[in-house]
Design a protein around this motif. Structure first.
Motif, PDB file in Angstrom:
ATOM      1  N   VAL A 143       0.855  -1.189   0.000  1.00 33.79           N
ATOM      2  CA  VAL A 143       0.000   0.000   0.000  1.00 33.79           C
ATOM      3  C   VAL A 143       0.887   1.233   0.000  1.00 33.79           C
ATOM      4  CG1 VAL A 143      -1.731   1.330   1.264  1.00 33.79           C
ATOM      5  CG2 VAL A 143      -1.838  -1.162   1.273  1.00 33.79           C
ATOM      6  N   LYS A 144       0.569   2.154  -0.895  1.00 34.79           N
ATOM      7  CA  LYS A 144       1.266   3.434  -0.914  1.00 34.79           C
ATOM      8  C   LYS A 144       0.256   4.550  -0.675  1.00 34.79           C
ATOM      9  CE  LYS A 144       5.071   2.147  -4.005  1.00 34.79           C
ATOM     10  NZ  LYS A 144       5.747   2.439  -5.296  1.00 34.79           N
ATOM     11  N   VAL A 145       0.643   5.492   0.161  1.00 33.37           N
ATOM     12  CA  VAL A 145      -0.170   6.676   0.409  1.00 33.37           C
ATOM     13  C   VAL A 145       0.677   7.888   0.047  1.00 33.37           C
ATOM     14  CG1 VAL A 145      -1.519   7.979   2.086  1.00 33.37           C
ATOM     15  CG2 VAL A 145      -1.344   5.495   2.301  1.00 33.37           C
ATOM     16  N   LYS A 146       0.213   8.630  -0.951  1.00 36.24           N
ATOM     17  CA  LYS A 146       0.972   9.771  -1.476  1.00 36.24           C
ATOM     18  C   LYS A 146       2.363   9.337  -1.926  1.00 36.24           C
ATOM     19  CE  LYS A 146      -1.543  13.066   1.427  1.00 36.24           C
ATOM     20  NZ  LYS A 146      -1.465  14.078   2.514  1.00 36.24           N
ATOM     21  N   GLY A 147       2.430   8.139  -2.512  1.00 38.97           N
ATOM     22  CA  GLY A 147       3.680   7.626  -3.048  1.00 38.97           C
ATOM     23  C   GLY A 147       4.595   6.961  -2.042  1.00 38.97           C
ATOM     24  N   LYS A 148       4.233   7.003  -0.767  1.00 35.14           N
ATOM     25  CA  LYS A 148       5.066   6.418   0.281  1.00 35.14           C
ATOM     26  C   LYS A 148       4.454   5.107   0.763  1.00 35.14           C
ATOM     27  CE  LYS A 148       7.246   7.529   4.715  1.00 35.14           C
ATOM     28  NZ  LYS A 148       7.393   8.564   5.774  1.00 35.14           N
ATOM     29  N   GLU A 149       5.267   4.039   0.766  1.00 33.56           N
ATOM     30  CA  GLU A 149       4.756   2.729   1.160  1.00 33.56           C
ATOM     31  C   GLU A 149       4.461   2.677   2.656  1.00 33.56           C
ATOM     32  OE1 GLU A 149       6.550  -0.514  -0.829  1.00 33.56           O
ATOM     33  OE2 GLU A 149       6.120  -1.947   0.781  1.00 33.56           O
ATOM     34  N   VAL A 150       3.314   2.061   2.975  1.00 29.27           N
ATOM     35  CA  VAL A 150       2.869   1.921   4.360  1.00 29.27           C
ATOM     36  C   VAL A 150       2.775   0.439   4.688  1.00 29.27           C
ATOM     37  CG1 VAL A 150       1.012   2.390   5.995  1.00 29.27           C
ATOM     38  CG2 VAL A 150       1.552   4.063   4.221  1.00 29.27           C
ATOM     39  N   ASN A 151       3.302   0.048   5.832  1.00 28.55           N
ATOM     40  CA  ASN A 151       3.303  -1.361   6.233  1.00 28.55           C
ATOM     41  C   ASN A 151       2.027  -1.696   7.007  1.00 28.55           C
ATOM     42  OD1 ASN A 151       4.228  -3.989   6.671  1.00 28.55           O
ATOM     43  ND2 ASN A 151       5.181  -3.413   8.612  1.00 28.55           N
ATOM     44  N   LEU A 152       1.170  -2.536   6.413  1.00 29.20           N
ATOM     45  CA  LEU A 152      -0.082  -2.933   7.051  1.00 29.20           C
ATOM     46  C   LEU A 152      -0.065  -4.415   7.384  1.00 29.20           C
ATOM     47  CD1 LEU A 152      -2.781  -1.143   4.827  1.00 29.20           C
ATOM     48  CD2 LEU A 152      -1.601  -0.263   6.850  1.00 29.20           C
ATOM     49  N   SER A 153      -0.769  -4.784   8.458  1.00 26.78           N
ATOM     50  CA  SER A 153      -0.948  -6.196   8.781  1.00 26.78           C
ATOM     51  C   SER A 153      -1.927  -6.809   7.785  1.00 26.78           C
ATOM     52  CB  SER A 153      -1.497  -6.359  10.202  1.00 26.78           C
ATOM     53  OG  SER A 153      -2.850  -5.930  10.262  1.00 26.78           O
ATOM     54  N   TYR A 154      -2.055  -8.128   7.825  1.00 26.58           N
ATOM     55  CA  TYR A 154      -2.945  -8.817   6.883  1.00 26.58           C
ATOM     56  C   TYR A 154      -4.365  -8.259   6.949  1.00 26.58           C
ATOM     57  CZ  TYR A 154      -5.570 -12.518   4.586  1.00 26.58           C
ATOM     58  OH  TYR A 154      -6.406 -13.210   3.748  1.00 26.58           O
ATOM     59  N   ARG A 155      -4.930  -8.149   8.137  1.00 28.06           N
ATOM     60  CA  ARG A 155      -6.322  -7.722   8.247  1.00 28.06           C
ATOM     61  C   ARG A 155      -6.483  -6.223   8.024  1.00 28.06           C
ATOM     62  NH1 ARG A 155      -7.588 -12.139  12.085  1.00 28.06           N
ATOM     63  NH2 ARG A 155      -8.815 -13.610  10.858  1.00 28.06           N
ATOM     64  N   GLU A 156      -5.497  -5.427   8.399  1.00 31.95           N
ATOM     65  CA  GLU A 156      -5.556  -4.003   8.070  1.00 31.95           C
ATOM     66  C   GLU A 156      -5.627  -3.828   6.555  1.00 31.95           C
ATOM     67  OE1 GLU A 156      -2.907  -2.454  11.895  1.00 31.95           O
ATOM     68  OE2 GLU A 156      -1.992  -2.679   9.919  1.00 31.95           O
ATOM     69  N   PHE A 157      -4.815  -4.591   5.850  1.00 28.94           N
ATOM     70  CA  PHE A 157      -4.811  -4.543   4.386  1.00 28.94           C
ATOM     71  C   PHE A 157      -6.171  -4.948   3.834  1.00 28.94           C
ATOM     72  CE2 PHE A 157      -2.347  -4.615   0.435  1.00 28.94           C
ATOM     73  CZ  PHE A 157      -3.165  -5.356  -0.397  1.00 28.94           C
ATOM     74  N   GLU A 158      -6.736  -6.032   4.367  1.00 24.51           N
ATOM     75  CA  GLU A 158      -8.014  -6.536   3.871  1.00 24.51           C
ATOM     76  C   GLU A 158      -9.154  -5.552   4.125  1.00 24.51           C
ATOM     77  OE1 GLU A 158      -6.482  -9.209   1.896  1.00 24.51           O
ATOM     78  OE2 GLU A 158      -8.649  -9.495   2.081  1.00 24.51           O
ATOM     79  N   ILE A 159      -9.140  -4.910   5.278  1.00 20.35           N
ATOM     80  CA  ILE A 159     -10.186  -3.930   5.585  1.00 20.35           C
ATOM     81  C   ILE A 159     -10.070  -2.719   4.663  1.00 20.35           C
ATOM     82  CG2 ILE A 159     -11.027  -2.295   7.323  1.00 20.35           C
ATOM     83  CD1 ILE A 159     -10.335  -4.418   9.442  1.00 20.35           C
ATOM     84  N   LEU A 160      -8.844  -2.235   4.459  1.00 19.40           N
ATOM     85  CA  LEU A 160      -8.654  -1.105   3.552  1.00 19.40           C
ATOM     86  C   LEU A 160      -9.106  -1.477   2.143  1.00 19.40           C
ATOM     87  CD1 LEU A 160      -7.635   1.745   2.992  1.00 19.40           C
ATOM     88  CD2 LEU A 160      -5.347   0.784   2.628  1.00 19.40           C
ATOM     89  N   LYS A 161      -8.757  -2.676   1.695  1.00 18.20           N
ATOM     90  CA  LYS A 161      -9.164  -3.127   0.359  1.00 18.20           C
ATOM     91  C   LYS A 161     -10.683  -3.162   0.236  1.00 18.20           C
ATOM     92  CE  LYS A 161      -8.897  -7.498  -0.786  1.00 18.20           C
ATOM     93  NZ  LYS A 161      -8.374  -8.837  -1.164  1.00 18.20           N
TER      94      LYS A 161
END
Length: 230
Positions: A143-161
């Motif tokens: 995940v990148k926010v404003k071009g900067k990569e952000v480290n998310l856990s598995y479920r954080e990633f899934e919720i954002l998706k």
């Protein structure tokens, strides 16, 4: 054949679980302490880790954190404790699920199958989601926010998706649980609130006044596009 790394210091439990898992068609490698677990993880390259919390050398929390530095392989925590603080800590440091001892063979196998199914379905997808300032790569799970990569856990990633895939759509806690945890979720609905808070802390400029992951009062959450924030 899927490979499972079983990390448990009780040899009796290791023997019984190994027999069960092998009978179900899994290849099993056992480790009896935290240091051995990390060494075998790198050599065995498992598809899933069953990880006890109370271990010699390094405890399960530390092992989980070390694995998450190098891999997104699913981790199910095994614990004799049934305290919420343990469950929240395990999820926060990157565990995908937890199961409290004593548990039935049927329950364990169901958890393993569900976690592997969710993980594999993500690996099969080859698309990106772009919703400025967010960019999600579903294959690399970045995940990148404003071009900067952000480290998310598995479920954080899934919720954002889930949220970002349908901008403006309101998702209730129950809907999020059903999509992210599945039908067999035994925890509290407010676990969603905890994950939303962690997610905001990582992707929002001001987590206390979120612009993108927005609360809809008395309903749930939604993703608000950048154009709506102007």
């Amino acid at each position: 054949m899927k490979k499972i790394l079983l990390v448990e210091d009780d040899k009796g439990i290791v023997n019984s679980l190994s027999l069960l898992l092998k009978k179900e068609g899994y290849e099993v490698e056992a480790a009896y302490d935290g240091v051995e677990a990390l060494n075998k993880f790198k050599l065995f390259n498992p598809d899933l880790v069953l990880l006890d919390i109370m271990l010699p050398e390094k405890d399960g929390w530390e092992v989980c954190k070390e694995i998450r530095k190098i891999s997104n392989v699913p981790i199910i925590m095994l614990t004799a404790k049934d305290e919420e603080v343990d469950k929240v800590l395990g999820l926060k440091i990157g565990a995908d699920d937890y199961i409290t001892k004593p548990f039935s063979a049927k329950e364990l196998l169901a958890r393993i199958e569900a976690v592997l199914r969710r993980y594999q379905s993500d690996l099969l997808k080859s698309q990106k989601i772009v919703a400025p300032p967010f960019e999600m790569d579903l294959v690399k799970r970045t995940v990148k926010v404003k071009g900067k990569e952000v480290n998310l856990s598995y479920r954080e990633f899934e919720i954002l998706k889930l949220l970002i895939s349908s901008p403006g759509r309101v998702w209730t806690r129950d809907m999020i649980i059903k999509h992210i945890w599945g039908e067999n979720f035994w925890g509290e609905p407010r676990a969603v609130d905890v994950y939303i808070r962690w997610l905001r802390e990582k992707v929002e400029d001001d987590p206390s006044h979120p612009k993108y992951i927005v609360t809809v009062r008395n309903l749930g959450y939604k993703f608000q596009e950048a154009s709506e924030n102007k």
